[in-house]
Write a protein that holds these residues in place. Structure first.
Motif, PDB file in Angstrom:
ATOM      1  N   HIS A  77      -5.158   3.234   5.728  1.00 30.14           N
ATOM      2  CA  HIS A  77      -4.460   3.207   4.451  1.00 30.14           C
ATOM      3  C   HIS A  77      -5.338   3.660   3.294  1.00 30.14           C
ATOM      4  CE1 HIS A  77      -0.904   1.300   6.041  1.00 30.14           C
ATOM      5  NE2 HIS A  77      -1.594   0.300   6.525  1.00 30.14           N
ATOM      6  N   ILE A  78      -6.588   3.220   3.299  1.00 28.23           N
ATOM      7  CA  ILE A  78      -7.416   3.467   2.122  1.00 28.23           C
ATOM      8  C   ILE A  78      -8.012   4.875   2.103  1.00 28.23           C
ATOM      9  CG2 ILE A  78      -7.965   1.015   1.879  1.00 28.23           C
ATOM     10  CD1 ILE A  78     -10.765   1.604   2.958  1.00 28.23           C
ATOM     11  N   TYR A  79      -8.089   5.539   3.268  1.00 28.74           N
ATOM     12  CA  TYR A  79      -8.679   6.877   3.277  1.00 28.74           C
ATOM     13  C   TYR A  79      -8.020   7.798   2.249  1.00 28.74           C
ATOM     14  CZ  TYR A  79     -10.417  11.409   4.798  1.00 28.74           C
ATOM     15  OH  TYR A  79     -11.001  12.653   4.815  1.00 28.74           O
ATOM     16  N   VAL A  96      -6.385  -1.198   7.798  1.00 32.55           N
ATOM     17  CA  VAL A  96      -6.774  -0.918   6.416  1.00 32.55           C
ATOM     18  C   VAL A  96      -7.502   0.419   6.255  1.00 32.55           C
ATOM     19  CG1 VAL A  96      -8.303  -1.685   4.538  1.00 32.55           C
ATOM     20  CG2 VAL A  96      -6.722  -3.294   5.611  1.00 32.55           C
ATOM     21  N   SER A 125      -2.276   7.609  -4.666  1.00 35.44           N
ATOM     22  CA  SER A 125      -3.129   8.152  -3.603  1.00 35.44           C
ATOM     23  C   SER A 125      -3.505   9.592  -3.915  1.00 35.44           C
ATOM     24  CB  SER A 125      -2.413   8.081  -2.258  1.00 35.44           C
ATOM     25  OG  SER A 125      -1.422   9.095  -2.167  1.00 35.44           O
ATOM     26  N   PHE A 167      -6.589   7.154  -0.429  1.00 32.12           N
ATOM     27  CA  PHE A 167      -6.810   6.713  -1.805  1.00 32.12           C
ATOM     28  C   PHE A 167      -8.218   7.069  -2.276  1.00 32.12           C
ATOM     29  CE2 PHE A 167      -3.246   4.113  -0.530  1.00 32.12           C
ATOM     30  CZ  PHE A 167      -2.448   4.098  -1.671  1.00 32.12           C
ATOM     31  N   ILE A 168      -9.089   7.392  -1.319  1.00 26.84           N
ATOM     32  CA  ILE A 168     -10.469   7.756  -1.649  1.00 26.84           C
ATOM     33  C   ILE A 168     -10.679   9.259  -1.566  1.00 26.84           C
ATOM     34  CG2 ILE A 168     -12.895   7.424  -1.006  1.00 26.84           C
ATOM     35  CD1 ILE A 168     -12.090   4.746   0.252  1.00 26.84           C
ATOM     36  N   LEU A 194       0.827  -1.202   0.000  1.00 29.65           N
ATOM     37  CA  LEU A 194       0.000   0.000   0.000  1.00 29.65           C
ATOM     38  C   LEU A 194       0.864   1.256   0.000  1.00 29.65           C
ATOM     39  CD1 LEU A 194      -2.705  -1.201   2.522  1.00 29.65           C
ATOM     40  CD2 LEU A 194      -3.081  -0.703   0.109  1.00 29.65           C
TER      41      LEU A 194
END
Length: 298
Positions: free
Chosen positions: A191-193, A188, A114, A195-196, A105
């Motif tokens: 990490h994904i915040y 997770v 990102s 990317f959104i 990631l």
């Protein structure tokens, strides 16, 4: 680390660039190996997560343990023999395994996938920066609540989350003591915040420090939350009851999702059942095997 180190070493481009400039390029890697090469970046990330992660876990935990934690709790009937050593061993031994998916990631972040940004003015200035702080907390709190709650499902709990719950009376060193997959799954959302949603790199760094300090603080047996915040903040008293009674207070920062999900329990410490008080030790918990047998998702 759940809770936690692999919840993101943010703005990894800053960190990898500094490591390349001062250590890796002049002393470690061949001069011909480009700093932008994905394999080199992954190896660098893996080294940084494993070495830096230990410090990021141990420094707040040690400070909390020596200055905030009530050492009388080590006499509690549910405190395990050699518990502190076991907590540290559990936390540190899981880092290499968690580092692999985490670094993938981070690599995506380094490769520009990102929505992290440098210039405050890029996305609405200071107002958006402040808004991002709150949306990050709300997003990750919601996601972690549901991940954490499903980790208590009878199918998943014995092999994954039970490791963290062996610490019925946790110390700050338990904050990152998870099964590696458990720790990664709970990381997770962090990490994904980015990317959104767009997120400033400096704010990401601040949030990362806050996440690790918070994870330590909810395991330090220090229940000093201002009374007006107690209905809203999922503090150490809430999380202590979660370790003792299993099926309550899954939230990370707020009580919101526990209230909506029917899993909220007002902390027993706020009602004369402080786990730190020896007179409550006999009644503080039913036998662990009874609690684990009743561990079901509501």
């Amino acid at each position: 680390f759940a809770a936690k180190v692999t919840r993101a070493l943010p703005t990894m481009d800053y960190i990898v660039h500094a490591a390349d400039t001062f250590v890796l390029t002049p002393y470690v890697y061949p001069e011909s190996w480009a700093e932008s090469d994905p394999l080199r970046q992954f190896i660098s990330l893996f080294l940084l997560v494993n070495i830096g992660g230990a410090f990021i876990y141990l420094i707040p935990a040690c400070l909390s343990y020596y200055f905030l934690f009530d050492h009388n709790l080590k006499k509690h009937k549910l405190f395990l023999k050699d518990q502190i050593r076991l907590e540290i061993q559990c936390a540190l031994s899981g880092v290499p395994s968690m580092a692999i998916p985490t670094c993938l990631l981070f690599l995506a972040e380094l490769q520009g996938y990102s929505k992290l940004y440098d210039n405050v003015e890029e996305h609405g200035g200071l107002q958006f920066l402040v808004t991002s702080f709150f949306t990050f907390i709300l997003f990750t709190d919601c996601a972690i609540y549901w991940i954490h709650r499903w980790l208590h499902h009878p199918v998943l709990y014995p092999s994954l989350h039970k490791i963290h719950h062996q610490w019925k009376v946790p110390t700050p060193f338990a904050s990152h003591a998870f099964h590696p997959l458990d720790g990664f799954l709970q990381s997770v959302p962090y990490h994904i915040y980015p990317f959104i949603f767009p997120l400033h790199k400096g704010l990401y760094l601040i949030l990362f420090v806050m996440v690790n300090v918070w994870s330590t603080s909810i395991h330090d047996a220090n229940f000093k939350v201002p009374e007006f915040l107690r209905p809203f903040v999922n503090g150490c008293a809430h999380h202590t009851d979660h370790h003792l009674y299993f099926n309550y207070n899954y939230g990370e920062y707020l009580t919101l999702w526990d209230r909506l999900g029917g899993s909220f329990q007002d902390p027993t410490a706020y009602h004369g059942r402080d786990v730190k008080d020896p007179k409550n030790w006999r009644a503080s918990n039913t036998p662990p095997e009874t609690l684990e047998a009743s561990n079901k998702t509501k």
